[in-house]
Scaffold this active site. Structure first.
Site, PDB file in Angstrom:
ATOM      1  N   SER A   1     -77.783 -46.259 -13.425  1.00 10.45           N
ATOM      2  CA  SER A   1     -78.077 -47.044 -14.632  1.00 10.45           C
ATOM      3  C   SER A   1     -78.271 -46.060 -15.778  1.00 10.45           C
ATOM      4  O   SER A   1     -78.560 -44.872 -15.552  1.00 10.45           O
ATOM      5  CB  SER A   1     -79.378 -47.832 -14.413  1.00 10.45           C
ATOM      6  OG  SER A   1     -79.884 -48.310 -15.645  1.00 10.45           O
TER       7      SER A   1
ATOM      8  N   TYR B   1     -88.208 -49.312 -11.564  1.00  4.67           N
ATOM      9  CA  TYR B   1     -86.735 -49.310 -11.681  1.00  4.67           C
ATOM     10  C   TYR B   1     -86.242 -47.956 -12.206  1.00  4.67           C
ATOM     11  O   TYR B   1     -85.313 -47.355 -11.650  1.00  4.67           O
ATOM     12  CB  TYR B   1     -86.302 -50.441 -12.614  1.00  4.67           C
ATOM     13  CG  TYR B   1     -84.805 -50.591 -12.763  1.00  4.67           C
ATOM     14  CD1 TYR B   1     -84.057 -51.276 -11.816  1.00  4.67           C
ATOM     15  CD2 TYR B   1     -84.137 -50.061 -13.872  1.00  4.67           C
ATOM     16  CE1 TYR B   1     -82.686 -51.428 -11.959  1.00  4.67           C
ATOM     17  CE2 TYR B   1     -82.772 -50.210 -14.028  1.00  4.67           C
ATOM     18  CZ  TYR B   1     -82.047 -50.899 -13.065  1.00  4.67           C
ATOM     19  OH  TYR B   1     -80.677 -51.040 -13.210  1.00  4.67           O
TER      20      TYR B   1
HETATM   21  P1  NAD Z   1     -77.069 -58.829  -9.731  1.00  7.19           P
HETATM   22  O1  NAD Z   1     -78.480 -59.285  -9.604  1.00  7.19           O
HETATM   23  O2  NAD Z   1     -76.075 -59.732 -10.365  1.00  7.19           O
HETATM   24  O3  NAD Z   1     -76.522 -58.409  -8.297  1.00  7.19           O
HETATM   25  C1  NAD Z   1     -77.269 -57.582  -7.458  1.00  7.19           C
HETATM   26  C2  NAD Z   1     -76.761 -57.754  -6.065  1.00  7.19           C
HETATM   27  O4  NAD Z   1     -77.539 -56.954  -5.159  1.00  7.19           O
HETATM   28  C3  NAD Z   1     -76.886 -59.204  -5.595  1.00  7.19           C
HETATM   29  O5  NAD Z   1     -75.685 -59.570  -4.942  1.00  7.19           O
HETATM   30  C4  NAD Z   1     -78.056 -59.142  -4.612  1.00  7.19           C
HETATM   31  O6  NAD Z   1     -77.982 -60.118  -3.602  1.00  7.19           O
HETATM   32  C5  NAD Z   1     -77.860 -57.750  -4.031  1.00  7.19           C
HETATM   33  N1  NAD Z   1     -79.046 -57.290  -3.331  1.00  7.19           N
HETATM   34  C6  NAD Z   1     -80.311 -57.144  -3.814  1.00  7.19           C
HETATM   35  N2  NAD Z   1     -81.119 -56.733  -2.823  1.00  7.19           N
HETATM   36  C7  NAD Z   1     -80.365 -56.595  -1.701  1.00  7.19           C
HETATM   37  C8  NAD Z   1     -80.631 -56.191  -0.377  1.00  7.19           C
HETATM   38  N3  NAD Z   1     -81.862 -55.842   0.014  1.00  7.19           N
HETATM   39  N4  NAD Z   1     -79.606 -56.169   0.505  1.00  7.19           N
HETATM   40  C9  NAD Z   1     -78.362 -56.521   0.131  1.00  7.19           C
HETATM   41  N5  NAD Z   1     -78.051 -56.902  -1.129  1.00  7.19           N
HETATM   42  C10 NAD Z   1     -79.044 -56.949  -2.019  1.00  7.19           C
HETATM   43  O7  NAD Z   1     -77.103 -57.434 -10.464  1.00  7.19           O
HETATM   44  P2  NAD Z   1     -75.955 -56.581 -11.181  1.00  7.19           P
HETATM   45  O8  NAD Z   1     -76.217 -56.629 -12.618  1.00  7.19           O
HETATM   46  O9  NAD Z   1     -74.611 -56.932 -10.682  1.00  7.19           O
HETATM   47  O10 NAD Z   1     -76.391 -55.125 -10.679  1.00  7.19           O
HETATM   48  C11 NAD Z   1     -75.682 -54.372  -9.721  1.00  7.19           C
HETATM   49  C12 NAD Z   1     -76.159 -52.938  -9.797  1.00  7.19           C
HETATM   50  O11 NAD Z   1     -75.905 -52.418 -11.108  1.00  7.19           O
HETATM   51  C13 NAD Z   1     -77.658 -52.768  -9.534  1.00  7.19           C
HETATM   52  O12 NAD Z   1     -77.864 -51.576  -8.791  1.00  7.19           O
HETATM   53  C14 NAD Z   1     -78.231 -52.627 -10.936  1.00  7.19           C
HETATM   54  O13 NAD Z   1     -79.437 -51.893 -10.959  1.00  7.19           O
HETATM   55  C15 NAD Z   1     -77.106 -51.882 -11.620  1.00  7.19           C
HETATM   56  N6  NAD Z   1     -77.134 -52.008 -13.081  1.00  7.19           N
HETATM   57  C16 NAD Z   1     -76.887 -53.216 -13.689  1.00  7.19           C
HETATM   58  C17 NAD Z   1     -76.924 -53.283 -15.082  1.00  7.19           C
HETATM   59  C18 NAD Z   1     -76.639 -54.559 -15.829  1.00  7.19           C
HETATM   60  O14 NAD Z   1     -76.759 -54.576 -17.057  1.00  7.19           O
HETATM   61  N7  NAD Z   1     -76.237 -55.650 -15.178  1.00  7.19           N
HETATM   62  C19 NAD Z   1     -77.220 -52.150 -15.830  1.00  7.19           C
HETATM   63  C20 NAD Z   1     -77.486 -50.955 -15.185  1.00  7.19           C
HETATM   64  C21 NAD Z   1     -77.433 -50.892 -13.800  1.00  7.19           C
END
Ligand code: NAD
Length: 261
Positions: free
Chosen positions: A145, A158
């Site tokens: 991130s 986080y």
């Molecule tokens: P999201 O909430 O849409 O998806 C997250 C996914 O992780 C979901 O499918 C959830 O079921 C899965 N998950 C959570 N805990 C789990 C576990 N214990 N076992 C298996 N699966 C699990 O989030 P996103 O925005 O798609 O984020 C994906 C990644 O990108 C994350 O690591 C997040 O920190 C990172 N990220 C996202 C953003 C953003 O703006 N969306 C920014 C920076 C980083």
């Protein structure tokens, strides 16, 4: 499209929605075979399987909690049993919740660290062990991130987890580089996924977020998936240990934009 990705086998954790689902779909477009991990959202995982198969790839959805040791083992076994090998492992699953640090229950701290950092370790360990024992030049992509670099009040657990991912990523990249295994991270900025749905539905919060993005737009999950495809492909064959920020410039000190300061 990257022709070397055709028929390669990938695991994508947290692939039922958001960035993980977009990566799974993109891997399908690259005609890869994909193990899509989900924790509870079977419908989303089945949708990702359908998207991959419609695009010419193969896929299987596998329920597993990636913060548990058994979870990573189940995903590796699913790749080997269904597709015969493993080439690419994407540690994408993650979560966050806002809470002031002085009020943060230990359970919140542990849950975020267990999923965002221990999950990355367990997934990487399973993939690395397979790559080493099978003398395979495999590829690992860790979802970090912008908050591996930018502090984030209200989200200390986080930010600590993503800071941990940064140095874990760099360390294992160095540890396995001489075997031809590549390990890289992606640092998304503000991306339009379910994790941010409530925030971006609020006009004021959307305005505040856009002020932190020099390119003045929210990213799409497909922007992150494109970076993952490139990192997985041979086109990035001399790249290891980096975090590729996909953030519209968020890490560039946007408060200085237009010569301020
Ligand atoms: P999201 O909430 O849409 O998806 C997250 C996914 O992780 C979901 O499918 C959830 O079921 C899965 N998950 C959570 N805990 C789990 C576990 N214990 N076992 C298996 N699966 C699990 O989030 P996103 O925005 O798609 O984020 C994906 C990644 O990108 C994350 O690591 C997040 O920190 C990172 N990220 C996202 C953003 C953003 O703006 N969306 C920014 C920076 C980083």
């Amino acid at each position: 499209m990257y022709s070397d990705l055709k028929n390669k086998v990938a695991v994508v954790t947290g692939g039922s929605k958001g960035i993980g689902q977009a990566i799974a779909k993109r891997f399908g477009e690259e005609h890869m075979s994909v193990v899509i991990n989900y924790r509870s959202d079977k419908t989303g995982a089945d949708e990702a399987v359908k998207l991959i198969e419609e695009n010419g790839g193969h896929a299987v959805a596998v329920q597993a909690d990636i913060s548990e040791e058994d979870g990573a083992t189940a995903l590796l076994n699913a790749a080997l049993n269904n597709f015969g090998t493993l080439d690419v492992w994407v540690n994408n699953a993650g979560m966050e919740n806002r809470v002031a640090t002085n009020e943060m229950p230990l359970s919140d701290w542990q849950r975020v660290l267990n999923i965002n950092l221990t999950g990355v370790f367990l997934g990487s360990r399973a993939a690395l062990d397979y790559f080493v024992k099978n003398d395979k030049k495999g590829n690992i992509i860790n979802m970090s991130s912008v908050h591996e670099q930018i502090p984030w009040p209200g989200f200390a657990h986080y930010a600590a987890s993503k800071g941990g991912v940064k140095l874990f990523n760099e360390t294992i990249a160095m540890e396995y580089a001489n075997r031809g295994v590549r390990v890289n991270a992606i640092g998304p900025g503000a991306i339009n996924t379910p994790i941010n749905a409530a925030k971006f539905a609020d006009p004021q919060q959307m305005k505040d977020t856009l002020e932190m993005v020099p390119m003045k737009r929210i990213g799409d999950p497909e922007d992150v998936a494109a970076a993952a495809a490139w990192l997985a492909s041979d086109q990035s064959s001399y790249v290891t240990g980096v975090t590729l920020f996909v953030d519209g410039g968020m890490t560039l000190y946007p408060s200085f934009q237009n010569g301020k300061g």
